[in-house]
Scaffold this motif. Sequence first.
Motif, PDB file in Angstrom:
ATOM      1  N   ASP A   1       0.820  -1.244   0.091  1.00 47.95           N
ATOM      2  CA  ASP A   1       0.093   0.077  -0.031  1.00 47.95           C
ATOM      3  C   ASP A   1       1.010   1.185   0.012  1.00 47.95           C
ATOM      4  OD1 ASP A   1      -2.525   1.442   0.240  1.00 47.95           O
ATOM      5  OD2 ASP A   1      -1.453   2.004   2.186  1.00 47.95           O
ATOM      6  N   HIS A   2       2.016   1.471   0.750  1.00 49.22           N
ATOM      7  CA  HIS A   2       3.021   2.461   0.698  1.00 49.22           C
ATOM      8  C   HIS A   2       3.480   2.633  -0.745  1.00 49.22           C
ATOM      9  CE1 HIS A   2       7.235   3.618   0.272  1.00 49.22           C
ATOM     10  NE2 HIS A   2       6.857   4.383   1.288  1.00 49.22           N
ATOM     11  N   ASN A   3       3.608   1.565  -1.470  1.00 51.95           N
ATOM     12  CA  ASN A   3       4.165   1.958  -2.935  1.00 51.95           C
ATOM     13  C   ASN A   3       3.096   2.510  -3.769  1.00 51.95           C
ATOM     14  OD1 ASN A   3       6.495   0.862  -1.866  1.00 51.95           O
ATOM     15  ND2 ASN A   3       6.564  -1.054  -3.103  1.00 51.95           N
ATOM     16  N   THR A   4       1.840   1.917  -3.412  1.00 45.53           N
ATOM     17  CA  THR A   4       0.484   2.298  -4.343  1.00 45.53           C
ATOM     18  C   THR A   4       0.353   3.725  -3.889  1.00 45.53           C
ATOM     19  OG1 THR A   4      -0.444   0.015  -4.272  1.00 45.53           O
ATOM     20  CG2 THR A   4      -1.853   2.002  -4.749  1.00 45.53           C
ATOM     21  N   TYR A   5       0.478   3.921  -2.602  1.00 42.96           N
ATOM     22  CA  TYR A   5       0.134   5.435  -2.337  1.00 42.96           C
ATOM     23  C   TYR A   5       0.944   6.332  -2.999  1.00 42.96           C
ATOM     24  CZ  TYR A   5      -0.186   9.365   1.141  1.00 42.96           C
ATOM     25  OH  TYR A   5      -0.187  10.547   1.889  1.00 42.96           O
ATOM     26  N   LEU A   6       2.313   6.139  -2.883  1.00 39.25           N
ATOM     27  CA  LEU A   6       3.066   7.077  -3.600  1.00 39.25           C
ATOM     28  C   LEU A   6       2.919   7.348  -5.159  1.00 39.25           C
ATOM     29  CD1 LEU A   6       6.495   6.218  -1.924  1.00 39.25           C
ATOM     30  CD2 LEU A   6       5.118   8.166  -1.259  1.00 39.25           C
ATOM     31  N   SER A   7       2.630   6.365  -5.621  1.00 36.24           N
ATOM     32  CA  SER A   7       2.312   6.130  -7.007  1.00 36.24           C
ATOM     33  C   SER A   7       0.904   6.984  -7.432  1.00 36.24           C
ATOM     34  CB  SER A   7       2.347   4.722  -7.538  1.00 36.24           C
ATOM     35  OG  SER A   7       1.201   3.953  -7.269  1.00 36.24           O
ATOM     36  N   GLU A   8      -0.030   6.978  -6.467  1.00 34.64           N
ATOM     37  CA  GLU A   8      -1.241   7.466  -6.867  1.00 34.64           C
ATOM     38  C   GLU A   8      -1.789   8.718  -6.150  1.00 34.64           C
ATOM     39  OE1 GLU A   8      -3.940   4.602  -5.950  1.00 34.64           O
ATOM     40  OE2 GLU A   8      -3.219   3.216  -7.685  1.00 34.64           O
ATOM     41  N   ARG A   9      -1.009   9.196  -5.029  1.00 39.53           N
ATOM     42  CA  ARG A   9      -1.440  10.107  -4.236  1.00 39.53           C
ATOM     43  C   ARG A   9      -1.493  11.633  -4.874  1.00 39.53           C
ATOM     44  NH1 ARG A   9      -4.855  12.815  -0.626  1.00 39.53           N
ATOM     45  NH2 ARG A   9      -3.614  13.919   1.063  1.00 39.53           N
ATOM     46  N   LYS A  10      -2.667  12.219  -4.873  1.00 42.08           N
ATOM     47  CA  LYS A  10      -2.651  13.951  -5.478  1.00 42.08           C
ATOM     48  C   LYS A  10      -2.942  14.667  -4.491  1.00 42.08           C
ATOM     49  CE  LYS A  10      -3.965  11.925  -9.904  1.00 42.08           C
ATOM     50  NZ  LYS A  10      -4.980  12.110 -11.004  1.00 42.08           N
ATOM     51  N   ILE A  11      -2.461  15.928  -4.229  1.00 40.39           N
ATOM     52  CA  ILE A  11      -2.655  16.933  -3.512  1.00 40.39           C
ATOM     53  C   ILE A  11      -3.403  17.985  -3.727  1.00 40.39           C
ATOM     54  CG2 ILE A  11      -1.458  18.241  -1.414  1.00 40.39           C
ATOM     55  CD1 ILE A  11      -0.866  15.364  -1.351  1.00 40.39           C
ATOM     56  N   GLY A  12      -4.391  18.100  -3.330  1.00 35.80           N
ATOM     57  CA  GLY A  12      -5.154  19.466  -3.741  1.00 35.80           C
ATOM     58  C   GLY A  12      -5.716  19.202  -5.215  1.00 35.80           C
ATOM     59  N   ASN A  13      -5.236  20.241  -6.109  1.00 46.14           N
ATOM     60  CA  ASN A  13      -5.675  20.360  -7.462  1.00 46.14           C
ATOM     61  C   ASN A  13      -4.865  19.707  -8.341  1.00 46.14           C
ATOM     62  OD1 ASN A  13      -8.170  21.856  -6.675  1.00 46.14           O
ATOM     63  ND2 ASN A  13      -7.084  23.771  -6.659  1.00 46.14           N
TER      64      ASN A  13
END
Length: 400
Positions: free
Chosen positions: A286-298
Amino acid sequence: MTIGINCGHTASGPGYGAVGIIKESEHTRLVGQALMGLLRSAGVAVVDCTIDSSDTQNEYLAAAVALANRQDLDWFISIHFNASKTHAGHGVEVYTYEGRQYQDALDVCANLEGLGFANRGVKAGSGLYVIRKTKAKSMLIEVCFCDNQEDVSLYQGIGVQGIAGAIYKGIYKEVVLPSVQFPAAEKHDPTREEFIEFVGNIAQRDWIERRLVLPSVVTAQAIKESGFGTSELAVNANALFGIKQNGWTGRVYVKDAVEQNVDGSYRTDKNVLWRAYDSWEQSILDHNTYLSERKIGNQTEPNWKNVIGCGDYILAVQYLQNAQLPYATSKTYEESLIRDYIEKYNLAQYDPVGDEMAPDGYLWVVQAGAYKSLDNAKVLQRGLEKMGVISLIKKYAEQM
């Protein structure tokens, strides 16, 4: 486990709550809804026993109890805010039937005391209708005094989520995070060498399969953030990385977070929600998925897009911290991750070796099989074609 939550009083008319510096009925709903959200995120069945309107006070109380008694509840919890004639009353108190000192009720008081409220203790609430009439084990929580400026200022400073988190944490040990059954393949008291090998192998396999985050970086982060699997999150939530809830719909764990401010000073954020997992392996993936998908704000692209697929650990760590939102608030995170972990423990051993390219005019060929019989060769070819693999049949001298 099923819990009934009553956001105390009606929203208007008969049964409306106290009006002080803040309005009780408004804030019982804010805290109650936040608490319900936390419990549901943890997989707890929640019954909303809130009544928004009624013709009389007695009718409101009877309706709330009727909702609770239709269910087989393990806990009935009613959220309230206190008030006093002199406006001098302050602090948290909890009411139970005959003043029974349930550990959960004591913990709710203690947790809110930890946020700065005076602890008025667990008291006899047998005279309160919702305590006396509900079949389930019950507690009525008076969060603080809504007509006392000191209490209200403290409450507003902590915020609704922090208050709900304190209540949640008071009961979570029973209803949110029971003892996790670790998969047999995972050893949860490893030596440092075993921990490195465990994380490194999973990170290496994930790199081969998905090519997201370089194994040396993943392993270094796991060591640094979990203390080789000994941190509170690693032990109680199977979380090797400090990833906050941020859209996660799985189980969560509540604990304070120490963060570094821009000026270098530190602050403690109370009752932060962290992702919780079924296993350490799930945490790594999940850590790796999180880094590959996480978007911040806009953002239209992932915040850490440059980390993904980067094969140089120095660059990958720099990309972690140079993103629009740095991965960690610590000013020394980048330097420490490289010097104190990747290089100290030779974690680059889990990274891929440099690729060898065939010279111009040549290709690397994978030979699937060799047969005397052409028919047998064609059988293999047809099998490969069914899997979408294109193959050629050529005749070679046997000495090759």
